[in-house]
Design a protein around this motif. Structure first.
Motif, PDB file in Angstrom:
ATOM      1  N   VAL A  74      38.274  44.160 -22.904  1.00 52.51           N
ATOM      2  CA  VAL A  74      38.082  44.378 -22.529  1.00 52.51           C
ATOM      3  C   VAL A  74      37.648  45.439 -22.649  1.00 52.51           C
ATOM      4  N   VAL A  75      35.722  45.550 -22.793  1.00 53.87           N
ATOM      5  CA  VAL A  75      35.508  46.599 -23.937  1.00 53.87           C
ATOM      6  C   VAL A  75      34.616  47.199 -22.393  1.00 53.87           C
ATOM      7  N   GLY A  76      34.943  48.716 -21.890  1.00 59.76           N
ATOM      8  CA  GLY A  76      33.829  49.891 -21.314  1.00 59.76           C
ATOM      9  C   GLY A  76      35.456  50.573 -20.970  1.00 59.76           C
ATOM     10  N   GLY A  77      34.745  51.517 -20.286  1.00 54.08           N
ATOM     11  CA  GLY A  77      35.458  52.362 -19.271  1.00 54.08           C
ATOM     12  C   GLY A  77      35.534  52.690 -18.049  1.00 54.08           C
ATOM     13  N   GLY A  78      34.617  52.117 -17.653  1.00 54.87           N
ATOM     14  CA  GLY A  78      34.103  52.216 -15.653  1.00 54.87           C
ATOM     15  C   GLY A  78      35.022  51.359 -15.277  1.00 54.87           C
ATOM     16  N   ASN A  79      34.609  51.315 -13.898  1.00 55.30           N
ATOM     17  CA  ASN A  79      35.328  50.257 -12.738  1.00 55.30           C
ATOM     18  C   ASN A  79      35.191  49.255 -12.902  1.00 55.30           C
ATOM     19  N   THR A  80      34.148  47.528 -13.416  1.00 59.27           N
ATOM     20  CA  THR A  80      34.298  47.306 -13.489  1.00 59.27           C
ATOM     21  C   THR A  80      35.397  46.881 -14.725  1.00 59.27           C
ATOM     22  N   ALA A  81      35.225  47.342 -15.454  1.00 58.46           N
ATOM     23  CA  ALA A  81      35.559  47.167 -17.394  1.00 58.46           C
ATOM     24  C   ALA A  81      37.284  46.943 -16.280  1.00 58.46           C
ATOM     25  N   VAL A  82      38.050  48.316 -15.701  1.00 62.96           N
ATOM     26  CA  VAL A  82      39.073  48.784 -15.611  1.00 62.96           C
ATOM     27  C   VAL A  82      39.653  47.875 -14.446  1.00 62.96           C
ATOM     28  N   HIS A 109      37.851  51.142 -25.690  1.00 67.90           N
ATOM     29  CA  HIS A 109      36.779  52.217 -24.593  1.00 67.90           C
ATOM     30  C   HIS A 109      36.271  53.171 -25.754  1.00 67.90           C
ATOM     31  N   ARG A 110      34.544  53.929 -26.066  1.00 72.14           N
ATOM     32  CA  ARG A 110      35.076  54.532 -26.980  1.00 72.14           C
ATOM     33  C   ARG A 110      35.257  56.541 -27.002  1.00 72.14           C
ATOM     34  N   ARG A 111      35.729  56.411 -25.804  1.00 72.40           N
ATOM     35  CA  ARG A 111      36.184  57.813 -25.574  1.00 72.40           C
ATOM     36  C   ARG A 111      37.553  57.921 -24.682  1.00 72.40           C
ATOM     37  N   ALA A 155      36.436  55.709 -14.800  1.00 70.74           N
ATOM     38  CA  ALA A 155      36.580  54.331 -13.543  1.00 70.74           C
ATOM     39  C   ALA A 155      37.186  55.115 -12.593  1.00 70.74           C
ATOM     40  N   GLU A 156      37.448  55.211 -10.872  1.00 67.82           N
ATOM     41  CA  GLU A 156      37.985  55.728 -10.145  1.00 67.82           C
ATOM     42  C   GLU A 156      39.736  56.083 -10.584  1.00 67.82           C
ATOM     43  N   ARG A 157      40.171  57.111 -10.165  1.00 60.78           N
ATOM     44  CA  ARG A 157      41.782  57.518 -10.224  1.00 60.78           C
ATOM     45  C   ARG A 157      42.686  56.499  -9.951  1.00 60.78           C
ATOM     46  N   GLU A 215      20.655  55.959  -7.551  1.00 64.30           N
ATOM     47  CA  GLU A 215      20.208  56.327  -8.902  1.00 64.30           C
ATOM     48  C   GLU A 215      20.073  55.043  -9.961  1.00 64.30           C
ATOM     49  N   GLU A 216      20.704  53.853 -10.126  1.00 61.52           N
ATOM     50  CA  GLU A 216      21.009  52.967 -10.949  1.00 61.52           C
ATOM     51  C   GLU A 216      19.713  52.098 -10.704  1.00 61.52           C
ATOM     52  N   GLY A 217      19.032  52.355  -9.617  1.00 62.25           N
ATOM     53  CA  GLY A 217      18.409  50.844  -9.377  1.00 62.25           C
ATOM     54  C   GLY A 217      18.384  50.336  -8.333  1.00 62.25           C
ATOM     55  N   TYR A 221      30.297  42.793  -5.708  1.00 62.54           N
ATOM     56  CA  TYR A 221      30.821  41.547  -5.995  1.00 62.54           C
ATOM     57  C   TYR A 221      30.733  40.471  -6.845  1.00 62.54           C
ATOM     58  N   ARG A 222      28.815  40.786  -7.057  1.00 65.25           N
ATOM     59  CA  ARG A 222      28.277  40.353  -7.619  1.00 65.25           C
ATOM     60  C   ARG A 222      29.366  38.701  -8.117  1.00 65.25           C
ATOM     61  N   GLN A 223      28.960  37.937  -7.013  1.00 68.40           N
ATOM     62  CA  GLN A 223      29.479  36.901  -7.927  1.00 68.40           C
ATOM     63  C   GLN A 223      28.120  35.616  -6.969  1.00 68.40           C
TER      64      GLN A 223
HETATM   65  P1  NDP Z   1      29.312  52.507 -15.472  1.00 70.19           P
HETATM   66  O1  NDP Z   1      28.092  52.723 -16.055  1.00 70.19           O
HETATM   67  O2  NDP Z   1      30.112  52.886 -14.343  1.00 70.19           O
HETATM   68  O3  NDP Z   1      30.488  51.949 -16.876  1.00 70.19           O
HETATM   69  C1  NDP Z   1      30.018  51.537 -18.142  1.00 70.19           C
HETATM   70  C2  NDP Z   1      31.024  52.381 -19.463  1.00 70.19           C
HETATM   71  O4  NDP Z   1      30.907  50.710 -19.826  1.00 70.19           O
HETATM   72  C3  NDP Z   1      31.742  53.654 -19.342  1.00 70.19           C
HETATM   73  O5  NDP Z   1      32.844  53.917 -19.844  1.00 70.19           O
HETATM   74  C4  NDP Z   1      30.746  53.360 -20.732  1.00 70.19           C
HETATM   75  O6  NDP Z   1      31.375  54.580 -21.244  1.00 70.19           O
HETATM   76  C5  NDP Z   1      31.462  52.345 -21.415  1.00 70.19           C
HETATM   77  N1  NDP Z   1      30.226  51.733 -22.016  1.00 70.19           N
HETATM   78  C6  NDP Z   1      28.838  51.851 -21.907  1.00 70.19           C
HETATM   79  N2  NDP Z   1      27.808  51.192 -22.734  1.00 70.19           N
HETATM   80  C7  NDP Z   1      28.454  50.887 -23.771  1.00 70.19           C
HETATM   81  C8  NDP Z   1      28.710  50.618 -25.589  1.00 70.19           C
HETATM   82  N3  NDP Z   1      27.557  50.380 -25.918  1.00 70.19           N
HETATM   83  N4  NDP Z   1      29.997  50.776 -25.995  1.00 70.19           N
HETATM   84  C9  NDP Z   1      30.812  51.134 -25.422  1.00 70.19           C
HETATM   85  N5  NDP Z   1      30.683  51.063 -24.127  1.00 70.19           N
HETATM   86  C10 NDP Z   1      29.756  51.087 -23.553  1.00 70.19           C
HETATM   87  O7  NDP Z   1      29.811  50.793 -15.458  1.00 70.19           O
HETATM   88  P2  NDP Z   1      30.797  49.683 -14.237  1.00 70.19           P
HETATM   89  O8  NDP Z   1      30.005  48.566 -14.355  1.00 70.19           O
HETATM   90  O9  NDP Z   1      31.333  49.820 -14.807  1.00 70.19           O
HETATM   91  O10 NDP Z   1      29.987  50.425 -12.995  1.00 70.19           O
HETATM   92  C11 NDP Z   1      28.513  50.179 -12.268  1.00 70.19           C
HETATM   93  C12 NDP Z   1      28.624  50.731 -10.585  1.00 70.19           C
HETATM   94  O11 NDP Z   1      29.123  49.869  -9.761  1.00 70.19           O
HETATM   95  C13 NDP Z   1      29.534  52.367 -10.600  1.00 70.19           C
HETATM   96  O12 NDP Z   1      28.275  53.368  -9.872  1.00 70.19           O
HETATM   97  C14 NDP Z   1      30.724  52.243 -10.093  1.00 70.19           C
HETATM   98  O13 NDP Z   1      31.602  52.475  -9.723  1.00 70.19           O
HETATM   99  C15 NDP Z   1      30.551  50.547  -9.320  1.00 70.19           C
HETATM  100  N6  NDP Z   1      31.956  49.664  -9.404  1.00 70.19           N
HETATM  101  C16 NDP Z   1      32.076  49.353  -8.179  1.00 70.19           C
HETATM  102  C17 NDP Z   1      33.507  48.938  -7.680  1.00 70.19           C
HETATM  103  C18 NDP Z   1      33.921  49.077  -6.971  1.00 70.19           C
HETATM  104  O14 NDP Z   1      33.294  50.280  -6.010  1.00 70.19           O
HETATM  105  N7  NDP Z   1      34.862  48.153  -6.234  1.00 70.19           N
HETATM  106  C19 NDP Z   1      33.645  47.932  -9.330  1.00 70.19           C
HETATM  107  C20 NDP Z   1      32.610  47.625 -10.181  1.00 70.19           C
HETATM  108  C21 NDP Z   1      31.725  49.283 -10.330  1.00 70.19           C
HETATM  109  P3  NDP Z   1      31.010  55.961 -21.385  1.00 70.19           P
HETATM  110  O15 NDP Z   1      31.859  56.411 -20.109  1.00 70.19           O
HETATM  111  O16 NDP Z   1      31.423  56.729 -21.924  1.00 70.19           O
HETATM  112  O17 NDP Z   1      30.060  56.340 -20.646  1.00 70.19           O
END
Ligand code: NDP
Length: 323
Positions: A157-165, A182-184, A189-191, A266-268, A295-297
């Motif tokens: 899985v590529v990414g470091g946000g909530n969705t990726a985790v 993850h690139r960093r 993602a939330e704790r 803020e994300e649109g 949810y996005r289903q």
């Molecule tokens: P986010 O924008 O939160 O995270 C995107 C992640 O992808 C970041 O870690 C970012 O890295 C990484 N990333 C972005 N571009 C690249 C790239 N080109 N190459 C490699 N890594 C990249 O997106 P999410 O989809 O995770 O979440 C979107 C929103 O939806 C958030 O507000 C989130 O909280 C919410 N959400 C809530 C959920 C819940 O409440 N259960 C479930 C899913 C989403 P970096 O950290 O370095 O910027």
């Protein structure tokens, strides 16, 4: 020659949310007009098999499911217009006759007493040519949709946000090993999610790694691994053998001309209070991924499409009573 279309309910977007809104509106006698956008069917047209949309004992193809929804909407009386809404005048409310004004790329004008925005969202991609090449044969942006096909396999899985985790955790139900890339060196993602991730024996986190290339082989060729590097020092390279990769680097809502017409976060994403499809402008409703980043289903999009049509019907009925 450009035309003017007049309707009680204008539905913008031809995904599960838009089609479901159309089915309900048509059955309520509202004679809906659905503007399809440039990719009718939405994200499901780039999904292969769907196994989690209720009503089908066996997997169905995404494009087929969308065609069925379109036919159903047409059968109950929806009118379709292949156009892309490029201008909308909503925030000041309807004109003195009760109509919102919108314009399409075609030059056509739309006058609607209610509007349902169901324009969806799209996954962000890494933009590697190999990523496009292997879409549907090892590259996906939706673990809930495609995770099942990786039973007993290794995935990344590529990414470091909530969705990726969340996707990584979900994939542990199917895959043997899950690699989070993850690139960093710290996650966004939330704790609580991070805690679950680190505690999971099937998940390995690869810090400071970016995907340079997706590799595959065979006929038809399928993903066999990833070439990674360290963004701080691209000379540091690594090959990771996996059977599939899920890109989870965020989604962008297709908010286009609606961005400054209804309240958005803020994300649109369009803001709708929980349990409703109402936007900040009375008479304008939003359904599906344009207002749902959690949810996005297909099934939740369809559900909110239904809510939007029922609320539009109620809005129109109240105005008739008020006259
Ligand atoms: P986010 O924008 O939160 O995270 C995107 C992640 O992808 C970041 O870690 C970012 O890295 C990484 N990333 C972005 N571009 C690249 C790239 N080109 N190459 C490699 N890594 C990249 O997106 P999410 O989809 O995770 O979440 C979107 C929103 O939806 C958030 O507000 C989130 O909280 C919410 N959400 C809530 C959920 C819940 O409440 N259960 C479930 C899913 C989403 P970096 O950290 O370095 O910027």
């Amino acid at each position: 020659m450009s035309e003017t279309h007049i309707t009680d309910i204008l539905i913008v977007g031809a995904g599960p949310a838009g089609y479901t809104a159309a089915i309900y509106a048509a059955r309520a006698g509202l004679d809906p007009l659905l503007v399809t956008g440039m990719q009718p069917g939405g994200q499901l047209t780039i999904t292969d098999e769907i196994e989690n949309f209720p009503g089908f004992a066996k997997p169905v193809q995404g494009p087929w499911l969308m065609e069925q929804m379109r036919l159903q909407a047409e059968h109950v009386g929806t009118r379709f217009q292949f156009d892309l809404i490029s201008k909308a005048s909503l925030k000041n409310g309807p004109d003195h006759e009760g109509y919102f004004h919108l314009t399409g790329d075609s030059g056509d004008a739309y006058r609607a007493r209610t509007v349902v925005i169901a324009t969806g969202a799209q996954a962000k991609w890494l933009n590697l040519p190999s990523e496009q090449h292997y879409q549907g044969s090892g590259v996906s942006a939706c673990a809930t949709c495609d995770g099942f096909f990786y039973r007993g396999k290794d995935v990344a899985v590529v990414g470091g946000g909530n969705t990726a985790v969340e996707e990584a955790l979900y994939l542990t139900h199917h895959a043997d090993n899950v690699h989070l890339i993850h690139r960093r060196d710290s996650l966004k993602a939330e704790r609580i999610l991070q805690k679950r991730l680190h505690a999971h024996p099937k998940i390995k986190v690869h810090w400071n790694r970016e995907v340079r290339e997706i590799r595959g082989e065979g006929t038809p060729s399928v993903v066999t691994g990833l070439d990674l590097h360290d963004p701080r020092d691209p000379a540091v390279k690594q090959h990771l053998p996996v059977d599939g990769v899920f890109i989870a680097i965020g989604h962008s809502p297709n908010v286009g001309p609606f961005r400054h017409e209804v309240a958005c976060d803020e994300e649109g994403y369009i803001i709708t209070p929980p349990g409703t499809a109402r936007t900040s402008v009375p008479g304008v409703f939003a359904a599906g991924d344009i207002q749902d980043k959690i949810y996005r289903q297909a099934v939740t999009a369809a559900g909110t499409g239904c809510m939007a049509a029922l609320e539009a019907e109620r809005y129109l009925a109240e105005r008739v009573h008020d006259k």
